[in-house]
Design a protein around this motif. Sequence first.
Motif, PDB file in Angstrom:
ATOM      1  N   MET A 110       0.827  -1.208   0.000  1.00 27.33           N
ATOM      2  CA  MET A 110       0.000   0.000   0.000  1.00 27.33           C
ATOM      3  C   MET A 110       0.860   1.256   0.000  1.00 27.33           C
ATOM      4  O   MET A 110       0.595   2.204  -0.750  1.00 27.33           O
ATOM      5  N   TYR A 132      -4.864  10.653   0.498  1.00 25.16           N
ATOM      6  CA  TYR A 132      -5.050   9.203   0.433  1.00 25.16           C
ATOM      7  C   TYR A 132      -4.308   8.471   1.540  1.00 25.16           C
ATOM      8  O   TYR A 132      -4.724   7.391   1.934  1.00 25.16           O
ATOM      9  N   MET A 158      -6.232   5.960   3.785  1.00 27.59           N
ATOM     10  CA  MET A 158      -5.691   4.615   3.954  1.00 27.59           C
ATOM     11  C   MET A 158      -5.548   4.280   5.440  1.00 27.59           C
ATOM     12  O   MET A 158      -5.949   3.199   5.890  1.00 27.59           O
TER      13      MET A 158
END
Length: 76
Positions: free
Chosen positions: A23, A46, A50
């Motif tokens: 990720m 993000y 996340m």
Amino acid sequence: MVRRAQADGDLRDDVDAGDLALMMALLLRPIPGLRAELTQRSVDRYLALMLDGLRAGPDIQRLPDSGIGLADFGGA
């Protein structure tokens, strides 16, 4: 660190260290042609999204498949 966060109830238990490594690598990989300012804004946004999605909680939807472990990176 992953196991400790899971034991403390802070990190969902269906995430593995390899999931986190991939990720982060994908998040930090710049998109060709994207303006630098938009790249930085999207990384900040993000990353927050996340991290929020990694938090443990009573109402999370289970992830499909099993977690990606660090051992999965060894057999390319």
